[in-house]
Design an enzyme around this catalytic site. Structure first.
Site, mmCIF file in Angstrom:
data_model
loop_
_atom_site.group_PDB
_atom_site.id
_atom_site.type_symbol
_atom_site.label_atom_id
_atom_site.label_comp_id
_atom_site.label_asym_id
_atom_site.label_seq_id
_atom_site.Cartn_x
_atom_site.Cartn_y
_atom_site.Cartn_z
ATOM 1 N N GLU A 41 0.861 -1.114 -0.275
ATOM 2 C CA GLU A 41 0.054 0.062 0.069
ATOM 3 C C GLU A 41 0.937 1.189 -0.037
ATOM 4 O O GLU A 41 1.690 1.360 0.659
ATOM 5 C CB GLU A 41 -0.823 0.024 1.311
ATOM 6 C CG GLU A 41 -1.980 1.231 1.195
ATOM 7 C CD GLU A 41 -2.829 1.187 2.479
ATOM 8 O OE1 GLU A 41 -2.785 0.276 3.270
ATOM 9 O OE2 GLU A 41 -3.400 2.119 2.424
ATOM 10 N N ARG A 267 4.896 -12.597 9.911
ATOM 11 C CA ARG A 267 5.873 -11.613 9.633
ATOM 12 C C ARG A 267 7.237 -11.158 9.980
ATOM 13 O O ARG A 267 7.388 -12.358 11.009
ATOM 14 C CB ARG A 267 5.186 -10.150 10.480
ATOM 15 C CG ARG A 267 3.990 -9.631 9.955
ATOM 16 C CD ARG A 267 3.277 -8.660 10.535
ATOM 17 N NE ARG A 267 2.223 -8.004 9.879
ATOM 18 C CZ ARG A 267 2.387 -6.753 9.165
ATOM 19 N NH1 ARG A 267 3.322 -6.248 8.933
ATOM 20 N NH2 ARG A 267 1.320 -6.383 8.230
ATOM 21 N N LYS A 277 4.907 1.024 8.941
ATOM 22 C CA LYS A 277 4.853 2.112 8.296
ATOM 23 C C LYS A 277 4.182 3.427 9.190
ATOM 24 O O LYS A 277 4.777 4.463 9.005
ATOM 25 C CB LYS A 277 4.183 2.339 6.905
ATOM 26 C CG LYS A 277 4.737 1.190 6.051
ATOM 27 C CD LYS A 277 4.312 1.209 4.574
ATOM 28 C CE LYS A 277 3.246 0.261 4.717
ATOM 29 N NZ LYS A 277 2.364 -0.088 3.313
HETATM 30 P P1 ATP Z 1 2.619 -1.892 7.606
HETATM 31 O O1 ATP Z 1 2.117 -2.255 8.830
HETATM 32 O O2 ATP Z 1 4.234 -1.527 7.912
HETATM 33 O O3 ATP Z 1 1.888 -0.856 6.670
HETATM 34 P P2 ATP Z 1 1.474 -3.621 5.922
HETATM 35 O O4 ATP Z 1 1.260 -5.254 5.947
HETATM 36 O O5 ATP Z 1 0.318 -2.883 6.216
HETATM 37 O O6 ATP Z 1 2.658 -3.183 6.806
HETATM 38 P P3 ATP Z 1 1.599 -3.507 3.010
HETATM 39 O O7 ATP Z 1 2.017 -2.375 2.279
HETATM 40 O O8 ATP Z 1 0.169 -3.628 2.886
HETATM 41 O O9 ATP Z 1 2.155 -3.028 4.483
HETATM 42 O O10 ATP Z 1 2.436 -4.713 2.795
HETATM 43 C C1 ATP Z 1 3.051 -5.136 1.565
HETATM 44 C C2 ATP Z 1 3.274 -6.578 1.731
HETATM 45 O O11 ATP Z 1 4.339 -6.806 2.698
HETATM 46 C C3 ATP Z 1 1.995 -7.307 2.127
HETATM 47 O O12 ATP Z 1 2.008 -8.643 1.533
HETATM 48 C C4 ATP Z 1 2.639 -7.583 3.599
HETATM 49 O O13 ATP Z 1 1.797 -8.839 4.147
HETATM 50 C C5 ATP Z 1 4.040 -7.698 3.547
HETATM 51 N N1 ATP Z 1 4.628 -7.138 4.835
HETATM 52 C C6 ATP Z 1 4.434 -6.157 5.626
HETATM 53 N N2 ATP Z 1 5.185 -6.039 6.475
HETATM 54 C C7 ATP Z 1 5.763 -7.233 6.812
HETATM 55 C C8 ATP Z 1 6.809 -7.926 7.618
HETATM 56 N N3 ATP Z 1 6.968 -7.217 8.753
HETATM 57 N N4 ATP Z 1 7.172 -9.302 7.320
HETATM 58 C C9 ATP Z 1 6.830 -9.686 6.303
HETATM 59 N N5 ATP Z 1 6.140 -9.418 5.285
HETATM 60 C C10 ATP Z 1 5.474 -8.011 5.414
HETATM 61 MG MG MG Z 2 -1.440 -2.390 5.039
#
Ligand code: ATP
Ligand code: MG
Length: 564
Positions: A41, A267, A277
């Site tokens: 995202e 994760r 983020k």
């Molecule tokens: P954040 O909470 O940091 O915003 P998010 O999962 O909401 O993380 P996205 O942009 O939706 O962020 O994530 C893109 C991809 O990266 C998704 O498939 C998510 O599952 C993966 N991802 C995000 N954080 C991690 C992590 N700590 N370890 C492994 N994969 C991750």
């Molecule tokens: Mg997200």
């Protein structure tokens, strides 16, 4: 035994659970080829957790001769921005991965999602609900209480079509109504209790502008994006496990062009680090760090500026592996990965952080002797550099003591009246210590022992050790930024306190050091081992020949390697 034989691209049976699933799917003809995707995202910069997800998704595609898409999951216009879209692409490219075709956007499928919403309404499987958020939550019940059907749920298809059209046309305000799937208000999985498909958001979108004032929910979008793109294995993190029945419900109940399957993995969490983020954005917004790519940040761009290499991040991803249950990786493992890479590949150089002047009294002023030094002890192909040996030099203040009682074993540096070797140069002897009125040492007068470059000194002369040095007349001043952990707590965001209370106030120390002259030619992003000091990188943004700036990547001492 290694889990995969990358040379032949044939994974062995013992691969991680995703490799095993893919291998089986290919063998049984469930899929003809592998299509994965990385779906960020664009609401912030990518962090180390994302990097492992990138390595996993692109890595699996590579390994099985498939493809991986880069798709922006941009269904949330309030928090998203074009700068993030750009930064994310740069990060993925820098990590060394190539996505299949053009970059994709969930938002480019909005027309299709809208049509599918109409389809569900016509099938009697979606309805417009006018309840406010509070009553909606109440009427959905909870784990112990079944949901309650409200009047809206009983609307006719025609009425729902008309109401949904009004939503789309902007006739309702945010929060007045939403489109929900009609699934099962008694379902034991809360996600199946008539989840929201569309909500009203009267904000422009970075890709679609003012075209829409209704936006699909993550659940209504993600699986359908996968289906449109022909994704075969949709890999997400564990918190989506409970959403899988819903993911599958949409695929079952919509005329989608393909049937993706969702798989979940844990994760990547790191101690002493936050990987969210939203939290990283707070560090930037509240001025704790200077930018998203501040070298202290666990963002991909921050790590890049810190001197991490793509190879080290890929190596780290391999080391953490793929797991189905949550755990916390030790940050020293990440540090081990970069240290190992730089130890093998980074050129050596000398820099003095806390300079103390040495005057070589038996070398005439103006005389310059050129010392040749290998750029890397095991890599002759990296060539040599020239170190000007001059009458005035700098050594590190901590490399000298007047305390002659220290044992040779304890202090392998320069002691009053004794000998030490200057790296790649002569053995010198400390003859006289010069102090100012406060008693602070300002200079040490030394003499060099002739014929000791690359040669043992004559009998009776026993240097205590080898220290680094820089010519005071030919060396250059450089800004050197030394970093410590950004958080002084192993689990900054896991306790009751706000994670911001665990920020280490001393995470940055800027010193003016002296570097050997060859370092002004360093390219931005070039990494070095400053001998006896650690690994440093020429700052990507600010380093230049006129104003050298180096960021500390990591110290020399490996704490992780000793643990395993
Ligand atoms: P954040 O909470 O940091 O915003 P998010 O999962 O909401 O993380 P996205 O942009 O939706 O962020 O994530 C893109 C991809 O990266 C998704 O498939 C998510 O599952 C993966 N991802 C995000 N954080 C991690 C992590 N700590 N370890 C492994 N994969 C991750
Ligand atoms: Mg997200």
């Amino acid at each position: 035994m290694s889990t995969t034989d990358t040379s032949s691209n044939k994974p062995s049976k013992s691969g991680n659970f995703l490799e095993q699933i893919i291998e089986k799917d290919l063998k049984e003809g469930v899929v003809q080829s592998v299509q994965t995707r990385f779906p960020p995202e664009p609401n912030g910069y990518l962090h180390i957790g994302h990097a492992t997800s990138i390595c996993l998704n692109f890595g699996l595609a590579e390994q099985f001769n498939g493809q991986c898409n880069l798709r922006f999951d941009d269904t949330n216009p309030e928090k998203e921005e074009q700068v993030y879209v750009d930064a994310i692409q740069e990060d993925v490219r820098w990590l060394g991965f190539k996505w299949s075709g053009e970059v994709r956007y969930a938002s480019s499928y909005f027309d299709q999602f809208y049509q599918w919403a109409l389809y569900l309404i016509k099938e009697g499987k979606a309805y417009v609900d006018h309840q406010d958020a509070e009553s909606m939550a109440k009427n959905r019940g909870d784990f112990n209480t079944p949901g309650v059907e409200t009047e809206c749920r009983k609307r006719s298809v025609e009425e729902n079509l008309a109401e949904f059209e009004k939503m789309r046309a902007g006739e309702y305000e945010e929060g007045q109504c939403s489109l929900r799937a009609r699934i099962d208000l008694q379902h034991s999985n809360m996600n199946m209790r008539d989840p929201i498909l569309y909500r009203i958001r009267k904000v422009p979108h970075h890709q679609t502008g003012d075209k829409w004032c209704i936006y699909p929910s993550y659940d209504f979008a993600h699986g359908q994006e996968d289906a449109i793109e022909g994704v075969t294995h949709s890999i997400c993190t564990l918190e989506f496990q409970d959403h899988r029945p819903l993911y599958e419900w949409f695929i079952e109940n919509l005329p989608v062009p393909s049937r993706p399957r969702q798989y979940e993995f844990a994760r990547t969490n790191l101690n002493y680090t936050v990987t969210s983020k939203r939290k990283l954005k707070r560090l930037v917004d509240e001025g704790i760090v200077q930018s998203w790519d501040d070298p202290r940040m666990p963002t991909v761009s921050g790590m890049r500026r810190r001197g991490y290499t793509p190879a080290s991040i890929r190596k780290f991803s391999e080391m953490v592996g793929v797991s189905r249950s949550d755990g916390i990786a030790d940050v020293s493992m990440l540090e081990h990965a970069i240290r190992d890479d730089l130890n093998n590949n980074a050129a050596r150089a000398m820099a003095v952080m806390n300079p103390l002047k040495v005057v070589i009294t038996n070398l005439p002023e103006g005389e310059v002797q050129e010392m040749a030094a290998a750029a890397h002890p095991n890599k002759p192909e990296l060539g040599e550099r020239t170190l000007p040996f001059t009458r005035e030099l700098y050594i590190d203040r901590s490399d000298f003591t007047e305390d002659t009682t220290l044992s040779r074993k304890k202090f392998k540096r320069l002691v009053s009246g004794e000998y030490v070797r200057l790296r790649s140069a002569y053995v010198i002897k400390s003859d006289e210590v010069i102090k100012d009125e406060q008693g602070k040492i300002t200079e040490i007068h030394c003499s060099y022992v002739p014929d000791t470059v690359g040669e043992n000194p004559p009998e009776g002369i026993r240097p205590r050790g080898v220290i680094h040095w820089v010519s005071a007349t030919h060396g250059k001043q450089a800004e050197i930024r030394k970093y410590d952990r950004l958080f002084n707590h192993p689990a900054p965001d896991k306790g009751d306190e706000d994670f911001m209370t665990h920020v280490n106030p001393a995470s940055l120390e800027v010193v003016t050091g002296w570097v050997e002259p060859s370092l002004v030619d360093a390219e931005p992003e070039q990494g070095f081992q400053f001998e006896r000091e650690g690994y440093f990188v020429a700052d990507r943004r600010e380093h230049s020949a006129t104003k050298p700036v180096f960021n500390m990547t990591i110290g020399l001492k490996d704490t992780w390697a000793n643990k395993v």
